[in-house]
Design a protein around this motif. Structure first.
Motif, short mmCIF file in Angstrom:
data_model
loop_
_atom_site.label_atom_id
_atom_site.label_comp_id
_atom_site.label_asym_id
_atom_site.label_seq_id
_atom_site.Cartn_x
_atom_site.Cartn_y
_atom_site.Cartn_z
N UNK A 60 0.86 -1.20 0.02
CA UNK A 60 -0.11 0.07 0.04
C UNK A 60 0.90 1.28 -0.07
N UNK A 61 1.23 1.58 -1.26
CA UNK A 61 2.12 2.89 -1.41
C UNK A 61 1.49 4.05 -0.81
N UNK A 62 2.17 4.56 0.20
CA UNK A 62 1.99 5.69 1.08
C UNK A 62 2.33 6.84 0.54
N UNK A 63 1.92 7.86 0.19
CA UNK A 63 2.63 9.23 -0.38
C UNK A 63 2.33 10.46 0.70
N UNK A 104 6.72 5.81 -11.83
CA UNK A 104 7.00 4.48 -12.06
C UNK A 104 6.23 3.45 -11.33
N UNK A 105 6.48 3.73 -10.08
CA UNK A 105 6.01 2.49 -9.02
C UNK A 105 4.48 2.55 -9.19
N UNK A 106 3.95 3.67 -9.22
CA UNK A 106 2.32 3.64 -9.41
C UNK A 106 1.94 2.88 -10.70
N UNK A 158 -12.94 5.03 -10.40
CA UNK A 158 -12.24 4.80 -9.00
C UNK A 158 -11.59 6.15 -8.60
N UNK A 159 -11.13 6.20 -7.40
CA UNK A 159 -10.43 7.38 -6.88
C UNK A 159 -8.81 7.05 -7.33
N UNK A 160 -8.12 7.92 -7.45
CA UNK A 160 -6.70 7.47 -7.31
C UNK A 160 -5.88 7.13 -6.34
N UNK A 161 -6.54 7.68 -5.26
CA UNK A 161 -6.14 7.50 -3.79
C UNK A 161 -7.08 7.22 -2.87
N UNK A 162 -6.62 6.64 -1.81
CA UNK A 162 -7.73 6.16 -0.82
C UNK A 162 -6.98 6.75 0.61
N UNK A 163 -7.85 7.15 1.42
CA UNK A 163 -7.35 7.55 2.75
C UNK A 163 -7.67 6.77 4.13
N UNK A 190 -3.49 8.48 6.57
CA UNK A 190 -2.64 7.89 5.58
C UNK A 190 -3.05 7.88 4.03
N UNK A 191 -2.42 8.33 3.15
CA UNK A 191 -2.96 8.39 1.90
C UNK A 191 -2.27 7.37 1.16
N UNK A 192 -2.98 6.47 0.57
CA UNK A 192 -2.49 5.25 -0.26
C UNK A 192 -2.85 5.40 -1.70
N UNK A 193 -1.81 4.92 -2.40
CA UNK A 193 -2.16 5.12 -3.93
C UNK A 193 -3.21 3.80 -4.28
N UNK A 194 -4.11 4.06 -5.01
CA UNK A 194 -5.04 3.00 -5.65
C UNK A 194 -4.12 2.40 -6.88
N UNK A 195 -3.68 1.47 -7.05
CA UNK A 195 -2.98 1.20 -8.50
C UNK A 195 -3.77 0.58 -9.29
N UNK A 196 -4.54 1.69 -9.79
CA UNK A 196 -5.26 1.28 -11.29
C UNK A 196 -4.37 2.04 -12.35
N UNK A 197 -4.82 1.63 -13.56
CA UNK A 197 -3.80 2.16 -14.65
C UNK A 197 -4.48 3.77 -14.87
N UNK A 198 -3.43 4.60 -14.90
CA UNK A 198 -3.87 5.78 -15.00
C UNK A 198 -4.60 6.37 -16.00
#
Lengths: 397, 481
Positions: free
Chosen positions: A30-33, B308-310, A66-71, A50-58
């Motif tokens: 869960x990539x936290x940015x 890149x990571x994303x 879908x949201x790009x990130x989730x808190x 914590x803001x976590x990236x939602x790994x969906x294709x940009x």
């Protein structure tokens, strides 16, 4: 032959070892940015977001909705507990290496800064490259959850804005964890931190509509520098003070300065600025020399820019203006806050250790309030944009 | 006596129907003519042997010795005097016609059929510019092609015969005054020790003279280009030409030789340096990319920029396999595809590439078996490997690619470093016939460096590599103004 056999067996057995050391697939992270931390005095709880990236294709962002990130929010008595218990509602463990921004509330800064620094610097996984900012209001802590347009992640938005403003405007200082730790531990340095605040209605900003409108209903903005004394937040500086502080600290490289003239104004862009500090401990004086170059960016005046004499005159005026700005800001900060955010105490210590030891005991009582600076600005005006004078001047002649 | 020889021969070759025995009487003296019709040219046989014998019959003076008359008057250039049964067998099997004249006086005359193809274009080492001839299966043609280029008496050859049954002729070529003869002597010594049934190609010879298990990297270059052999000879290397094989061997070999192409001569040194640099980059890409990808995505995610990571994370989200297995799967399918592409006849090539492109590309991604980024990684790796023409070198690289992947999947970036250290140690400890493999990099050879990553202009490359030859002066001579 035996050597090769041994090599083969060894390399095949190492295959079985994968996963023993630190193996994590990308899909398990869960990539936290961004992280924001608040302290609730009543419950004695750390409250973290914590803001976590939602790994969906940009490219799928707009279509899937879908949201790009989730808190994720959590609260506990310690920071470690707070972050660890996020796993209860997130299927993946938080991964902090890519943290971009850390936002701290005033209550954390006042009483629990040491805990925060310890937590983030103890974890070897954490990089120390993330930026730290003060939340001007408690509401601003949730600023990281705002939907943003130009950059899908609100954390990247804040980070880029913070980095770029320090490059071209110099409004606020730009600090990483290492800088903060250094300022916290060094007894001769006071803490300065940039601030962020939310403009608009935060609840509307978290909606999807925030990114479908051309004018965002809520956005997170970079504020001026917050200054501290003895690790207590004293207040926030004004725009010019903030810039002057950056200039004295040597962090300012490029900014814009407006010079008011009789009929209007001229805007300069000093760039490639270099600041030199010379401490004179005996006379309690610091000499500041500012070197650099400037170009004219905007003219709303009748000045004849084609004449060399006029240009020389402008250069002198610009330097005087900068000198005054720095001098005023210094005196304001010295008299109103009585905190040495400029690092003069540290530079005294480095210049003349023996003399400094004698006077240091009553630094804030006697020495700092008497400290004076002598600013010399040597900025050269080298470019005025085009061959003409001001547009108004050309029309008159 | 002659009858005895014939009887023994018949017994030895089991009355082979291809061996023809004829008799001819010249003024009452019987001559036995023996030849193998698969090896001899019947035109030559009738033109030069039988017609000559008819002529000899006319001029033969009975006071003279028939053997001498035939020897002096037969219209055939290649005449060998033979003594005994062993010689008869040897020349018979080499396409000679045997004349058993009187007891113990025999002649072998060459009427060999031309059984090799004509000189063709190189198949595996094509170039855009430069000579377009390649070796063929005939050793004399091959040496002729080299001799055509080196018109000097200093081109020396040492011939040997290898193979109990095949009796294959090999020629070890050296240049007197340039080549270090130690290598030749070493090769001869090691070949003398070996008793082998057959030698049908130069590739087998390669492993007879160099230790096959010592290293996975090639220590001998195989080439089908005579110009490459000449270049190597004149730089102090040794070459071996093997009969019945269109590939010559060159030794010793340095790692830099795999990065040099014959095409480079056509290219200006500045332009060529860029190409050489690209080749070296491609080498590291093809060895390390899958390993580094695995290390970064499974251990050292902090090394990647967030964007890149994303992107990687979103691509990996639907893939069920671990990254190592994913990479292995792609590598395997690519290698299988490459191998089948080499083996199948040309007609079905295009069908195969379509199927392959589908398997390795679109379909695999859509099915969620591999991620698009892995396809890119594998494609870059595979394409970079195709830069090298030496298949043995590519095969060696494959091992190290696998080692890097294993290292990466075990301990991440540390593993990459550890394997890399082993890689460098391995390369540095190698030698090819006693000369270090990593020349010109270590030990440093200035002359060699001038033709390595950066190629100097031809006029500046005046010296030979000192580890190859004692005669290092003047590879190129030019007047200094």
């Amino acid at each position: 032959m035996t050597k090769i056999k041994i090599l083969l067996v060894l390399s095949l057995t190492t295959l079985l070892l994968s996963g023993c050391y630190n193996y994590r697939e990308l899909s398990d992270l869960a990539i936290t940015t961004a992280i924001s931390i608040d302290y609730n005095e009543e419950n004695k709880n750390f409250e973290v977001i914590a803001q976590v990236i939602n790994p969906i294709k940009q490219q799928d962002v707009s279509s899937s909705g879908e949201p790009t990130f989730i808190n994720f929010t959590s609260s506990a008595l310690s920071l470690q507990e707070a972050f660890r218990t996020i796993i209860l509602d997130s299927p993946k463990q938080l991964y902090g290496s890519q943290l971009q921004i850390l936002i701290l509330s005033k209550s954390v800064l006042e009483n629990h800064l040491a805990d925060v620094i310890d937590f983030f610097s103890r974890d070897p996984e954490m990089r120390s490259e993330f930026r730290i900012a003060i939340a001007k209001t408690d509401e601003s802590l949730e600023g990281i959850s705002l939907q943003t347009v130009l950059d899908n992640l609100s954390s990247s938005n804040i980070l880029d804005s913070l980095d770029k403003q320090s490059e071209i405007l110099g409004l606020s200082v730009n600090l990483t964890l290492n800088d903060l730790t250094n300022m916290y531990l060094n007894p001769y340095l006071e803490i300065v931190l940039p601030s962020v605040f939310v403009e608009g209605n935060i609840n509307e900003g978290e909606e999807r509509e925030n990114v479908t409108n051309t004018t965002q209903k809520a956005k997170i903005k970079i504020g001026t520098t917050g200054i501290f004394k003895d690790n207590k937040l004293l207040g926030f500086l004004s725009f010019d003070e903030s810039r002057a502080l950056n200039l004295i600290r040597g962090d300012l490289e490029d900014t814009i300065v407006r010079l008011d003239t009789e009929n209007g104004y001229i805007v300069f862009e000093p760039n490639r600025i270099k600041t030199k500090k010379e401490s004179d401990v005996k006379n309690n004086k610091v000499k500041i020399t500012i070197d650099g170059f400037a170009r004219i960016k905007e003219v709303s005046d009748l000045t004849d820019l084609t004449s060399v004499k006029e240009i020389d005159n402008l250069e002198k005026k610009l330097n005087k203006k900068i000198e005054e700005m720095v001098q005023d800001a210094f005196i304001n900060i010295r008299d109103n806050y009585n905190t040495d955010v400029f690092g003069f105490r540290d530079s005294y210590y480095k210049t003349d250790y023996k003399l400094f030891k004698e006077i240091d005991k009553n630094w804030y009582d006697d020495i700092f309030p008497q400290l004076e600076i002598e600013v010399t600005s040597k900025i050269k005006l080298y470019e005025k944009g085009n061959t003409l004078g001001g547009i108004e001047y050309e029309r008159e002649n | 006596m002659n009858d005895k020889i014939i009887a023994k021969l018949k017994k030895d070759n089991n009355n082979s129907s291809y061996v023809i025995y004829r008799e001819k009487y010249i003024k009452g003296i019987k001559i036995n003519i023996i030849y193998n019709e698969t090896l001899t040219d019947s035109d030559k046989l009738s033109d030069f042997i039988f017609r000559s014998l008819d002529h000899i019959e006319k001029i033969y003076d009975e006071n003279e010795f028939l053997y001498d008359t035939i020897k002096n008057n037969i219209s055939n250039i290649k005449i060998k005097e033979i003594k005994g049964y062993d010689d008869v067998c040897k020349y018979l099997n080499n396409g000679f016609v045997i004349l058993l004249i009187e007891d113990d006086y025999s002649l072998a005359l060459e009427v060999r059929k031309n059984l090799s193809r004509s000189i063709d274009k190189p198949m595996s080492e094509t170039t855009l510019r430069g000579p377009l001839d390649a070796f063929n299966e005939n050793i004399e043609t091959n040496i002729g092609l080299i001799k055509r280029r080196i018109k000097s008496n200093k081109l020396w050859n040492t011939d040997m015969e290898i193979g109990r049954y095949t009796k294959t002729k090999i020629s070890i070529l050296t240049i007197d005054g340039i080549t270090d003869t130690n290598i030749r002597d070493k090769i001869i010594a090691s070949l003398n020790k070996i008793e082998i049934d057959k030698l049908t190609d130069s590739s087998t010879l390669k492993y007879l003279i160099a230790d096959e298990m010592k290293t996975i990297f090639p220590t001998i270059i195989t080439t089908e280009r005579p110009d490459k052999v000449c270049d190597s000879l004149l730089n102090g290397r040794t070459a071996i030409v093997v009969d019945n094989c269109p590939f010559a061997l060159i030794m010793p070999v340095f790692i830099n030789d795999f990065f040099v192409s014959e095409d480079d001569k056509d290219s200006r040194s500045i332009n060529n340096s860029l190409t050489r640099f690209l080749r070296y980059i491609a080498f590291f890409i093809t060895v390390m990319t899958p390993g580094i990808y695995i290390a970064i995505t499974t251990f050292n995610q902090e090394m990647l920029p967030l964007e890149f990571l994303t992107s990687f994370a979103s691509q990996r989200a639907s893939v069920p396999f671990p990254a190592f297995f994913e990479a292995l799967l792609m590598l395997l399918s690519f290698e299988i595809l490459r191998e089948s592409d080499l083996r199948i006849p040309n007609v079905s090539n295009s069908a195969l590439s379509i199927v392959g492109a589908l398997i390795l590309g679109e379909a695999a991604v859509n099915a969620g078996i591999v991620s698009p980024i892995m396809i890119i990684v594998e494609a870059v790796t595979a394409i970079s490997a195709l830069i090298f023409i030496d298949t043995e070198f590519i095969n060696a690289i494959k091992w190290y690619r696998l080692f890097f992947m294993i290292g990466a999947t075990t301990i991440g970036m540390f593993g990459i470093f550890i394997v890399f250290i082993f890689f460098v140690i391995n390369l540095c400890s190698l030698n090819s016939f006693g000369t270090p493999y990593m020349i010109p990099y270590t030990p440093i050879s200035l002359a060699g460096l001038k033709n390595s990553v950066i190629k100097f202009p031809v006029k500046k490359r005046t010296k030979r590599i000192k580890y190859l030859t004692d005669n290092i002066t003047r590879e190129v001579f030019h007047d200094k103004d």
